[in-house]
Design an enzyme around this catalytic site. Structure first.
Site, short mmCIF file in Angstrom:
data_model
loop_
_atom_site.label_atom_id
_atom_site.label_comp_id
_atom_site.label_asym_id
_atom_site.label_seq_id
_atom_site.Cartn_x
_atom_site.Cartn_y
_atom_site.Cartn_z
NE ARG A 231 -4.20 -1.71 1.01
CZ ARG A 231 -5.34 -1.25 1.54
NH1 ARG A 231 -5.55 0.02 1.64
NH2 ARG A 231 -6.26 -2.08 1.94
NE ARG B 60 -9.52 8.48 -2.40
CZ ARG B 60 -10.77 8.82 -2.14
NH1 ARG B 60 -11.42 9.63 -2.94
NH2 ARG B 60 -11.39 8.34 -1.08
CG ASP C 90 -8.90 -2.24 -3.60
OD1 ASP C 90 -8.26 -1.65 -2.72
OD2 ASP C 90 -9.77 -3.11 -3.34
CE1 TYR D 132 -13.16 -6.44 2.23
CE2 TYR D 132 -11.44 -7.88 1.40
CZ TYR D 132 -11.84 -6.85 2.22
OH TYR D 132 -10.94 -6.23 3.05
O1 CP3 Z 1 0.06 -1.01 -2.58
C1 CP3 Z 1 -0.27 -0.11 -3.36
O2 CP3 Z 1 0.26 1.02 -3.35
C2 CP3 Z 1 -1.30 -0.43 -4.43
C3 CP3 Z 1 -2.62 -0.12 -4.07
C4 CP3 Z 1 -3.50 -1.04 -3.24
C5 CP3 Z 1 -4.74 -0.58 -2.76
N1 CP3 Z 1 -5.40 -1.66 -2.23
C6 CP3 Z 1 -5.26 0.79 -2.90
C7 CP3 Z 1 -6.26 1.27 -1.93
C8 CP3 Z 1 -3.39 -2.40 -2.91
C9 CP3 Z 1 -2.24 -3.36 -3.13
C10 CP3 Z 1 -4.60 -2.76 -2.27
C11 CP3 Z 1 -4.90 -4.14 -1.83
C12 CP3 Z 1 -6.06 -4.37 -0.98
N2 CP3 Z 1 -7.28 -3.76 -1.02
C13 CP3 Z 1 -6.12 -5.37 0.00
C14 CP3 Z 1 -5.02 -6.35 0.29
C15 CP3 Z 1 -3.97 -5.76 1.14
C16 CP3 Z 1 -4.36 -5.61 2.57
O3 CP3 Z 1 -4.26 -4.49 3.05
O4 CP3 Z 1 -4.71 -6.62 3.17
C17 CP3 Z 1 -7.38 -5.32 0.59
C18 CP3 Z 1 -7.89 -6.20 1.71
C19 CP3 Z 1 -8.11 -4.31 -0.07
C20 CP3 Z 1 -9.53 -3.92 0.15
C21 CP3 Z 1 -9.68 -2.53 0.53
N3 CP3 Z 1 -9.42 -1.45 -0.30
C22 CP3 Z 1 -10.12 -2.01 1.77
C23 CP3 Z 1 -10.51 -2.87 2.95
C24 CP3 Z 1 -10.15 -0.63 1.64
C25 CP3 Z 1 -10.69 0.35 2.64
C26 CP3 Z 1 -9.92 0.37 3.89
C27 CP3 Z 1 -8.88 1.43 3.83
O5 CP3 Z 1 -7.69 1.11 3.94
O6 CP3 Z 1 -9.32 2.56 3.66
C28 CP3 Z 1 -9.65 -0.29 0.36
C29 CP3 Z 1 -9.47 1.07 -0.20
C30 CP3 Z 1 -8.12 1.41 -0.72
N4 CP3 Z 1 -7.43 0.65 -1.61
C31 CP3 Z 1 -7.37 2.59 -0.45
C32 CP3 Z 1 -6.20 2.51 -1.21
C33 CP3 Z 1 -5.11 3.52 -1.31
C34 CP3 Z 1 -7.77 3.74 0.46
C35 CP3 Z 1 -9.06 4.30 0.06
C36 CP3 Z 1 -9.07 5.76 -0.37
O7 CP3 Z 1 -8.19 6.25 -1.09
O8 CP3 Z 1 -10.04 6.38 0.01
#
Ligand code: CP3
Length: 365
Positions: A40, A53, A89, A167
């Site tokens: 991330r 964003r 994502d 999910y």
């Molecule tokens: O690593 C990177 O830079 C690439 C981007 C990336 C995102 N999600 C962007 C994102 C990656 C590799 C993920 C993977 C992801 N997404 C996982 C597996 C990794 C882990 O953390 O276990 C999971 C479970 C998700 C599902 C997901 N996406 C959730 C639960 C959420 C909301 C929770 C949170 O952290 O806010 C997201 C949203 C998300 N995906 C964000 C980002 C940068 C934040 C949301 C935003 O910008 O508003």
């Protein structure tokens, strides 16, 4: 480095330097310094990301290849990282199967039509990623051009079948995963059909990302630690293995990541992967010994350590690197044990990346 310099120590002549450091470590070849990237690594802890964003939703960024590419490059421009990960994502593949996905502000992902009955499972579609996820494949092509100029590799990724099932069935995040585990325990036929579809979607998507230019693939099985070893072995391992087998055809290294996996590591290894991700709930050297000789490891700093004062953070980074060094094998990639947290101080990220290189180089001298 001049190849003819006879004063150059011989062991180092076989040692990879940037830009090959990360790829070499995936293949368990010697490196000049431990490669580092952060799960991330593009996201809310960076002001550049928060600024973008304000204008676009996360799904708009993901579905606009130019924006996804720009966000992929944000941490690369800010820190001395050894690899980029495509900005995407794990959840959009579920949209491609017929589920309706929304990221709700402050609450995380929400699926409006979760999978709850055998009929819901039967209705899920398996379509080619070139149709459903073309935007991420295009973003990979764009990012590769940018990264080739900097000599850095690009990681593509997918959620693993179980974490995507979690999910799809729960309809969002979950503490105890009661719904998905109940389906798994009570309706073997529906479970099999769900997991067969997911493993095909995941495998095809990973393969397509490598064909689009991703040089390494990571499988995120973030919630697999919710399972007993028996349940993992019977109800999950065959499907993760199938997805990884499909992706293997691309010939690029595969990182297999999960959290809370201390009791599952040998099984995760069995499911496949050249590199196994390890969280902070087990010592890195203990994890590596459990996994065996013929595999690389990635991890395992607690993401919360980035909130500690530098002296404390530094000693924890040293501990991870010392433990990897003590095992005496090539093939450690430094990373956090899970994704970087939104409030993380940026200055600590910069210092972490520099210190991993500096300290690991010293360990090799
Ligand atoms: O690593 C990177 O830079 C690439 C981007 C990336 C995102 N999600 C962007 C994102 C990656 C590799 C993920 C993977 C992801 N997404 C996982 C597996 C990794 C882990 O953390 O276990 C999971 C479970 C998700 C599902 C997901 N996406 C959730 C639960 C959420 C909301 C929770 C949170 O952290 O806010 C997201 C949203 C998300 N995906 C964000 C980002 C940068 C934040 C949301 C935003 O910008 O508003």
């Amino acid at each position: 480095m001049p190849e003819t310099n006879l004063n150059y120590p011989i062991p180092h002549s076989q040692t990879s330097t940037r830009p090959q450091r990360f790829l070499a470590a995936c293949r368990r070849q010697p490196v000049d310094a431990t490669p580092v990237w952060l799960m991330r690594q593009a996201g809310r802890y960076m002001v550049e990301y928060r600024t973008l964003r304000q204008r676009y939703t996360i799904l708009e960024i993901i579905k606009t290849p130019e924006l996804a590419c720009a966000v992929t490059m944000q941490p690369i421009d800010a820190f001395d990282l050894d690899a980029a990960i495509i900005f995407a994502d794990i959840l959009p593949p579920l949209e491609g199967m017929g589920l309706s996905l929304e990221f709700v502000k402050g609450e995380g992902p929400l699926i409006h039509n979760p999978v709850r009955t055998p009929a819901d499972v039967a209705a899920l579609t398996v379509r080619p990623p070139q149709e459903t996820l073309w935007f991420t494949l295009d973003a990979i092509g764009l990012a590769r051009k940018e990264l080739d100029n900097r000599g850095l590799p690009l990681i593509g990724f997918s959620g693993a079948p179980f974490t995507l099932a979690a999910y799809a069935v729960e309809g969002g995040g979950s503490k105890n995963h009661v719904r998905v585990k109940s389906l798994m325990m009570s309706d073997p036929a529906a479970w099999r059909q769900l997991m067969e579809k997911l493993s095909q979607v995941v495998g095809d998507y990973l393969l397509a990302q490598a064909q689009a230019g991703a040089q390494v693939l990571q499988v995120f099985d973030s919630w697999v630690g919710q399972l007993s070893p028996d349940d993992y072995r019977t109800h999950v391992l065959p499907y993760s293995r199938r997805a990884i087998e499909i992706a293997r055809a691309a010939g690029v290294p595969i990182i297999h990541f999960g959290t809370d996996t201390a009791g599952l590591l040998p099984l995760i290894r069995e499911a496949g992967g050249d590199v196994i991700g390890v969280d902070w709930r087990i010592d890195l050297d203990a994890a590596w010994r459990l996994l065996g000789e013929d595999v690389a490891v990635q991890g395992n700093l607690d993401p919360v350590a980035l909130f500690a004062p530098w002296e404390e953070l530094r000693s924890r980074i040293e501990q991870v690197l010392d433990r990897a060094h003590a095992v005496g094998r090539a093939g450690h990639i430094f990373n956090l044990g899970h994704g970087i947290l939104p409030q993380t101080p940026v200055e600590n990220v910069r210092r972490l990346v520099e210190f991993v290189h500096e300290y690991s180089q010293r360990l090799r001298d």
